[in-house]
Every structure is written in C-alpha cells, then in structure tokens.
Scaffold this motif. Structure first.
Motif, PDB file in Angstrom:
ATOM      1  N   ALA A  39      28.727   7.829 -33.706  1.00  0.00           N
ATOM      2  CA  ALA A  39      29.878   7.303 -34.460  1.00  0.00           C
ATOM      3  C   ALA A  39      29.770   7.773 -35.911  1.00  0.00           C
ATOM      4  CB  ALA A  39      29.923   5.785 -34.336  1.00  0.00           C
ATOM      5  N   VAL A  40      29.354   6.870 -36.780  1.00  0.00           N
ATOM      6  CA  VAL A  40      29.166   7.218 -38.196  1.00  0.00           C
ATOM      7  C   VAL A  40      27.805   6.670 -38.633  1.00  0.00           C
ATOM      8  CG1 VAL A  40      31.637   7.215 -38.741  1.00  0.00           C
ATOM      9  CG2 VAL A  40      30.323   5.092 -38.970  1.00  0.00           C
ATOM     10  N   GLU A  44      25.606   0.921 -36.320  1.00  0.00           N
ATOM     11  CA  GLU A  44      25.135  -0.179 -35.452  1.00  0.00           C
ATOM     12  C   GLU A  44      24.273  -1.163 -36.247  1.00  0.00           C
ATOM     13  OE1 GLU A  44      26.109  -0.843 -32.428  1.00  0.00           O
ATOM     14  OE2 GLU A  44      27.385   0.916 -32.175  1.00  0.00           O
ATOM     15  N   ALA A  45      23.087  -1.467 -35.749  1.00  0.00           N
ATOM     16  CA  ALA A  45      22.280  -2.547 -36.355  1.00  0.00           C
ATOM     17  C   ALA A  45      22.076  -2.358 -37.855  1.00  0.00           C
ATOM     18  CB  ALA A  45      20.927  -2.634 -35.651  1.00  0.00           C
ATOM     19  N   ALA A  48      24.643  -3.867 -39.982  1.00  0.00           N
ATOM     20  CA  ALA A  48      24.981  -5.276 -39.748  1.00  0.00           C
ATOM     21  C   ALA A  48      23.792  -6.186 -40.031  1.00  0.00           C
ATOM     22  CB  ALA A  48      25.426  -5.457 -38.298  1.00  0.00           C
ATOM     23  N   ALA A  49      22.834  -5.687 -40.795  1.00  0.00           N
ATOM     24  CA  ALA A  49      21.584  -6.429 -40.996  1.00  0.00           C
ATOM     25  C   ALA A  49      21.578  -7.161 -42.329  1.00  0.00           C
ATOM     26  CB  ALA A  49      20.410  -5.453 -40.968  1.00  0.00           C
ATOM     27  N   ASP A  50      20.721  -8.169 -42.411  1.00  0.00           N
ATOM     28  CA  ASP A  50      20.258  -8.612 -43.710  1.00  0.00           C
ATOM     29  C   ASP A  50      19.240  -7.539 -44.113  1.00  0.00           C
ATOM     30  OD1 ASP A  50      19.531  -9.987 -45.939  1.00  0.00           O
ATOM     31  OD2 ASP A  50      18.447 -11.592 -44.922  1.00  0.00           O
ATOM     32  N   ALA A  52      15.955  -7.871 -45.399  1.00  0.00           N
ATOM     33  CA  ALA A  52      14.639  -8.377 -45.800  1.00  0.00           C
ATOM     34  C   ALA A  52      13.565  -7.333 -45.534  1.00  0.00           C
ATOM     35  CB  ALA A  52      14.324  -9.658 -45.042  1.00  0.00           C
ATOM     36  N   PRO A 172      28.194  11.989 -29.635  1.00  0.00           N
ATOM     37  CA  PRO A 172      27.267  11.245 -28.774  1.00  0.00           C
ATOM     38  C   PRO A 172      26.439  12.195 -27.903  1.00  0.00           C
ATOM     39  CG  PRO A 172      29.530  11.064 -27.956  1.00  0.00           C
ATOM     40  CD  PRO A 172      29.601  11.822 -29.249  1.00  0.00           C
ATOM     41  N   ALA A 204      18.035   6.364 -31.493  1.00  0.00           N
ATOM     42  CA  ALA A 204      19.396   5.932 -31.160  1.00  0.00           C
ATOM     43  C   ALA A 204      19.499   4.438 -30.912  1.00  0.00           C
ATOM     44  CB  ALA A 204      19.893   6.717 -29.948  1.00  0.00           C
ATOM     45  N   GLY A 205      18.599   3.633 -31.495  1.00  0.00           N
ATOM     46  CA  GLY A 205      18.703   2.180 -31.363  1.00  0.00           C
ATOM     47  C   GLY A 205      18.837   1.768 -29.901  1.00  0.00           C
ATOM     48  N   GLY A 348      14.456  -7.195 -35.205  1.00  0.00           N
ATOM     49  CA  GLY A 348      14.912  -7.637 -36.527  1.00  0.00           C
ATOM     50  C   GLY A 348      14.076  -7.083 -37.670  1.00  0.00           C
ATOM     51  N   CYS A 352      12.938  -3.042 -42.754  1.00  0.00           N
ATOM     52  CA  CYS A 352      11.597  -3.007 -43.348  1.00  0.00           C
ATOM     53  C   CYS A 352      10.818  -1.769 -42.879  1.00  0.00           C
ATOM     54  CB  CYS A 352      10.857  -4.285 -42.948  1.00  0.00           C
ATOM     55  SG  CYS A 352       9.166  -4.357 -43.506  1.00  0.00           S
TER      56      CYS A 352
HETATM   57  C1  LIG Z   1      21.905  -9.743 -37.697  1.00  0.00           C
HETATM   58  C2  LIG Z   1      20.784  -8.802 -38.017  1.00  0.00           C
HETATM   59  C3  LIG Z   1      19.966  -9.062 -39.104  1.00  0.00           C
HETATM   60  C4  LIG Z   1      18.897  -8.188 -39.375  1.00  0.00           C
HETATM   61  N1  LIG Z   1      18.114  -8.437 -40.475  1.00  0.00           N
HETATM   62  C5  LIG Z   1      17.080  -7.607 -40.747  1.00  0.00           C
HETATM   63  C6  LIG Z   1      16.264  -7.825 -41.876  1.00  0.00           C
HETATM   64  O1  LIG Z   1      16.509  -8.733 -42.675  1.00  0.00           O
HETATM   65  N2  LIG Z   1      15.203  -7.000 -42.085  1.00  0.00           N
HETATM   66  C7  LIG Z   1      14.909  -5.970 -41.239  1.00  0.00           C
HETATM   67  O2  LIG Z   1      13.917  -5.278 -41.453  1.00  0.00           O
HETATM   68  N3  LIG Z   1      15.691  -5.719 -40.164  1.00  0.00           N
HETATM   69  C8  LIG Z   1      16.758  -6.509 -39.901  1.00  0.00           C
HETATM   70  N4  LIG Z   1      17.535  -6.290 -38.809  1.00  0.00           N
HETATM   71  C9  LIG Z   1      17.131  -5.248 -37.860  1.00  0.00           C
HETATM   72  C10 LIG Z   1      17.573  -3.873 -38.281  1.00  0.00           C
HETATM   73  O3  LIG Z   1      18.955  -3.887 -38.605  1.00  0.00           O
HETATM   74  C11 LIG Z   1      17.315  -2.895 -37.132  1.00  0.00           C
HETATM   75  O4  LIG Z   1      16.014  -3.062 -36.628  1.00  0.00           O
HETATM   76  C12 LIG Z   1      17.449  -1.470 -37.633  1.00  0.00           C
HETATM   77  O5  LIG Z   1      18.687  -1.304 -38.280  1.00  0.00           O
HETATM   78  C13 LIG Z   1      17.339  -0.499 -36.460  1.00  0.00           C
HETATM   79  O6  LIG Z   1      17.586   0.792 -36.958  1.00  0.00           O
HETATM   80  P1  LIG Z   1      17.751   2.002 -35.956  1.00  0.00           P
HETATM   81  O7  LIG Z   1      18.000   3.204 -36.779  1.00  0.00           O
HETATM   82  O8  LIG Z   1      16.583   2.000 -35.010  1.00  0.00           O
HETATM   83  O9  LIG Z   1      18.998   1.624 -35.045  1.00  0.00           O
HETATM   84  P2  LIG Z   1      20.575   1.565 -35.344  1.00  0.00           P
HETATM   85  O10 LIG Z   1      20.860   1.086 -36.702  1.00  0.00           O
HETATM   86  O11 LIG Z   1      21.170   0.825 -34.199  1.00  0.00           O
HETATM   87  O12 LIG Z   1      21.000   3.093 -35.311  1.00  0.00           O
HETATM   88  C14 LIG Z   1      21.070   3.836 -34.120  1.00  0.00           C
HETATM   89  C15 LIG Z   1      22.180   4.850 -34.295  1.00  0.00           C
HETATM   90  O13 LIG Z   1      22.177   5.689 -33.141  1.00  0.00           O
HETATM   91  C16 LIG Z   1      23.505   5.938 -32.770  1.00  0.00           C
HETATM   92  N5  LIG Z   1      23.489   6.283 -31.346  1.00  0.00           N
HETATM   93  C17 LIG Z   1      23.277   5.470 -30.287  1.00  0.00           C
HETATM   94  N6  LIG Z   1      23.322   6.166 -29.145  1.00  0.00           N
HETATM   95  C18 LIG Z   1      23.563   7.466 -29.476  1.00  0.00           C
HETATM   96  C19 LIG Z   1      23.722   8.658 -28.737  1.00  0.00           C
HETATM   97  N7  LIG Z   1      23.649   8.672 -27.397  1.00  0.00           N
HETATM   98  N8  LIG Z   1      23.984   9.815 -29.408  1.00  0.00           N
HETATM   99  C20 LIG Z   1      24.069   9.820 -30.781  1.00  0.00           C
HETATM  100  N9  LIG Z   1      23.916   8.704 -31.517  1.00  0.00           N
HETATM  101  C21 LIG Z   1      23.664   7.540 -30.891  1.00  0.00           C
HETATM  102  C22 LIG Z   1      24.248   4.640 -33.069  1.00  0.00           C
HETATM  103  O14 LIG Z   1      25.632   4.854 -33.233  1.00  0.00           O
HETATM  104  C23 LIG Z   1      23.554   4.200 -34.351  1.00  0.00           C
HETATM  105  O15 LIG Z   1      24.230   4.649 -35.514  1.00  0.00           O
HETATM  106  C24 LIG Z   1      18.642  -7.085 -38.537  1.00  0.00           C
HETATM  107  C25 LIG Z   1      19.509  -6.817 -37.473  1.00  0.00           C
HETATM  108  C26 LIG Z   1      20.568  -7.660 -37.219  1.00  0.00           C
HETATM  109  C27 LIG Z   1      21.501  -7.333 -36.084  1.00  0.00           C
END
Ligand SMILES: Cc1cc2nc3c(=O)[nH]c(=O)nc-3n(C[C@H](O)[C@H](O)[C@H](O)COP(=O)(O)OP(=O)(O)OC[C@H]3O[C@@H](n4cnc5c(N)ncnc54)[C@H](O)[C@@H]3O)c2cc1C
Length: 389
Positions: A39-40, A44-45, A48-50, A52, A172, A204-205, A348, A352
């Motif tokens: 997407a952009v 995702e997460a 939409a996070a705090d 901390a 994707p 990719a979360g 979560g 960090c």
């Molecule tokens: C309500 C909430 C509060 C939080 N508060 C905190 C906090 O206070 N402190 C903290 O440390 N963490 C916090 N977190 C956790 C933190 O947001 C996540 O652990 C972190 O953002 C994960 O990062 P990521 O890059 O692994 O995943 P994501 O941010 O989910 O990024 C994954 C990316 O991959 C992309 N993607 C998925 N599948 C594909 C594919 N097949 N091809 C191409 N792209 C793809 C998605 O579109 C997305 O942009 C919180 C989360 C939530 C939901």
C-alpha cells in the motif's frame, strides 16, 4: 539502472518501521535496495501505534534485553542527527491500583533491575509528590528511567528520506522465487512480474508468515486507542507515560487476564493531548472501534487519572499487531535459503525494536556480525509448527 553483471538489489518487502529501517541501513552502508510496499509506507501497524520506546513494558528475558538495546539506539540516533527532533526521552511509570498489582510490580521491578534498567519504587506518599494527577487509590508505582517516545510514521518518513529511497507503493508481493539450480532466492513475484533480488528481506508484518511458508504461527491482535483534546496543564504535569499493571499482564503471550486484553496506557503527547490505549483482542482483523472498548478504556483511564474525566475524546482508532505464538518476534535468516531473511511478529513492541531490527538485519544480509544475540528470535524455531487459527 543496474549495470550489466552487477548483482541485483536486495529486495525488502514491506515499508513499515522494520522494512524502512532495514532498507535505510542497507542503503546507507552501500547496498543497493528496492523497497516494495503493498500500500503506502506505514500503512499498517506502524501507522496505528502509540510510540512508546519502552523497556518497562517488556516481558523479562530476551525481549527486555533487546528492548534496552533498541532504546539505546534511539538515543544514539537522536544524538547523531538521524532521529533528531523525533525521539523524546521521558520516564515510564507503572501503576499498581491494588495490593495484588503491587506484588506483580515488585517482581517486575526486580526483573528490570536485573536487566540493567534504572528504576525507582514510589510508595503512596511519593506518588502524591511525583504524580499529583494520579488517583489516590493507586498503592504503588515504579518509575523507569531511560525511556522515550517516537511516532512510528515519522520515523519511517525520516529513514526513507535520509537514505534517499523511493518506496514502490501499491506493489504487493505474492511470492518468493527460488533458483531451481542452487535453491537460493532469485527474486519476488508481484502481479505478473518477477523482480530479481540478490537477497530478500520479508518485513511484511501480518503478511510475512505466508510469504516465508509459516502461515499459521502468528495471530492478529487488535488494539483500540483514543485521543483526547488538548489539556496543556494536565498534560504538562505528567512527566511520563502511565502503564497499568493490567497492561503488563495483557502483553503476556498466554493472555487470559481479560478476553479483550484491557489494560490502560495514558500517554501525554507533545501536542498537549493524551493518547489512551489499548485493547489486545485476539484474532481481530478489522480496524474498527466499538463503544464498549472505547467506554471501558476511558473509564479505566479516568480511574487512574480522575481529571481526565473533564476532557473530550476527539478521535478513536485501531491497529492490528502481529503476535507470534511464543510472544517473540522472528528476526533472522530462513532455513529455506541463506539469502532469505524475515523480520516480523513484533506485536506491541515494533516501534521500540524497529530501528534496531533494521540495523541487525542489514548486518546479517551484508554478512557482518549483528552485534547482539538473536538466538531467541531465530525463525527456525517454528520449523513445522502451526497454531490453531
Ligand atoms: C494499537 C497499537 C499500539 C502500539 N503501540 C506501540 C508502542 O507504544 N510501542 C511499540 O514499540 N510498538 C507499538 N505497537 C506495535 C508496532 O506498531 C508494531 O510492532 C510495528 O509497527 C510493526 O512494524 P512492522 O514494520 O513489522 O509491520 P507493519 O507496520 O505492519 O508494516 C508491514 C508493512 O508490510 C506491508 N505488506 C504486508 N504484506 C505485504 C506484501 N505481501 N507485499 C508488500 N508489502 C506488504 C504492509 O502494507 C505494511 O506497510 C503498537 C501497535 C498497535 C496496533
């Protein structure tokens, strides 16, 4: 354009904080990368996070240890300039609202001290002086120093800009391509195209497990949060974020304290607002809010800080965490191929841990020593494992 005979770039899948950090650290140290995003950035997460950056909230063991390194890296990068203006130091206060919670807190204080964190126990009278807005019902608190806050999508934007990366949006990835002759990864598939890669990092979360052949070892866990109107006086009187002991318990992998994982965090944002979170709802994938959760979070926050009752809630939102079955992220090389890496399942804790993870995965891809013990996070631990959907 790639020069003839030069190896194809390293492809990073996902532009959340983990993928953006991995791409940036690779690129800044001379490796050619392509960053593909369904997407952009921060869709995702991460968006939409705090924010901390906290050791206080971690489970004792490898998560607490790696979180200390993650927070230290934020401080270093803020001092060096990469994160200047984006990382804000402040303590975290863990709050016990009854004697049972005070016992949980005392054990957690020991674990934090053992992990090297600086903590200070606040008895009832100390709470009145240090945290005058906190309810007189609170029986004890633990102040944890060396913590901070950073907004995930700001960090992503800074990393992308600093490394001069172009994110390939709306791209994707549907599968990983392997070379039949040597079994190594040769690229990724997106739509009808195959993009060649010298190595692939899947960041990719919630989409990572399926891509690396582990579709069932993680679960979505929704978090709902609220934002209040600005209240500079009340906000300014709170020197750090407040975490209830029930929040600590809700983070445990075994869960079970409350089916919706209610536990309250009150974060005094730099805007003068308060961010109040959050639920931990197993299996929930919709990013919607519901009145029951919003009302319950607001009520718990008000119990902890009674003056919050005066404030209007101006925004509610929800995000989806990716939780691994054992509560630990997977960071490292996949057993399937020596040039396939995964970094996902941060539940979560990914704001960090994101920058640190990006740095260690970049080191692994470049064949360097990551400098920290990653054995607890080895994705190979899931070989053959599935958890019930
Ligand atoms: C309500 C909430 C509060 C939080 N508060 C905190 C906090 O206070 N402190 C903290 O440390 N963490 C916090 N977190 C956790 C933190 O947001 C996540 O652990 C972190 O953002 C994960 O990062 P990521 O890059 O692994 O995943 P994501 O941010 O989910 O990024 C994954 C990316 O991959 C992309 N993607 C998925 N599948 C594909 C594919 N097949 N091809 C191409 N792209 C793809 C998605 O579109 C997305 O942009 C919180 C989360 C939530 C939901």
């Amino acid at each position: 354009m790639r020069k003839e005979n030069s190896p194809p770039p390293v492809v990073i899948v996902g532009a959340g904080i983990v993928g953006a950090a991995t791409a940036a650290f690779l690129s800044l140290s001379g490796t050619s990368v392509r960053l593909l995003e369904a997407a952009v950035p921060a869709a995702e997460a991460t968006g939409a996070a705090d924010g901390a950056v906290s050791v206080a909230s971690k489970r004792p063991g490898p998560m607490m240890t790696i979180a200390r390194a993650g927070a230290a890296l934020y401080r270093t990068l803020a001092d060096e300039g990469l994160f200047a203006g984006l990382f804000h130091s402040r303590p975290t206060f863990l709050i016990a609202m009854n004697e049972g919670e005070a016992q949980v807190l005392a054990a957690h204080a020991d674990a934090l001290t053992e992990a090297g964190a600086a903590v200070r126990w606040l008895a009832r009278a100390d709470i009145g002086r240090r945290l005058p807005s906190v309810s007189t019902v609170a029986v004890a608190a633990l102040e944890v120093e060396g913590e901070g806050h950073a907004v995930g999508y700001d960090i992503v934007a800074r990393l992308i800009a600093a490394a001069g990366l172009t994110v390939e949006r709306n791209t994707p990835v549907s599968g990983i391509e392997f070379d039949r002759a040597d079994g190594r990864v040769s690229g990724v598939r997106t739509g009808e195209r195959v993009i060649p890669a010298s190595a692939v990092v899947v960041a990719a979360g919630g989409g990572a497990g399926r891509l690396v052949g582990l579709p069932d070892v993680s679960r979505p866990r929704r978090g709902q949060q609220l934002v209040t109107e600005r209240a500079p006086g009340l906000n300014g009187a709170l020197p750090g974020s407040l975490l209830s002991c029930s929040y600590l318990l809700s983070k445990k992998a075994e869960h079970g304290v409350d089916p919706r994982g209610y536990g309250v965090v009150i974060d005094p944002l730099r805007t003068g607002q308060f961010l109040i979170g959050s639920t931990r709802e197993e299996g929930e994938t919709s990013r919607e809010n519901d009145i029951e959760a919003v009302a319950r979070l607001a009520a718990s926050a008000r119990e902890m800080v009674p003056d919050l009752a005066r404030l209007r809630i101006i925004r509610c939102f929800a995000g989806i965490r990716t939780a691994m079955s054992d509560g630990l992220p997977m960071i490292g090389r996949m057993p399937a191929a020596d040039n396939l890496f995964v970094a996902a399942g941060f539940e979560g804790d990914g704001i960090c841990l994101g920058p640190l993870t990006g740095r260690v995965v970049a080191a692994l891809v470049q064949g360097r020593d990551p400098g920290i013990d990653l054995s607890a996070f080895d994705p190979a631990r899931f070989a053959g494992e599935r958890i019930a959907a």
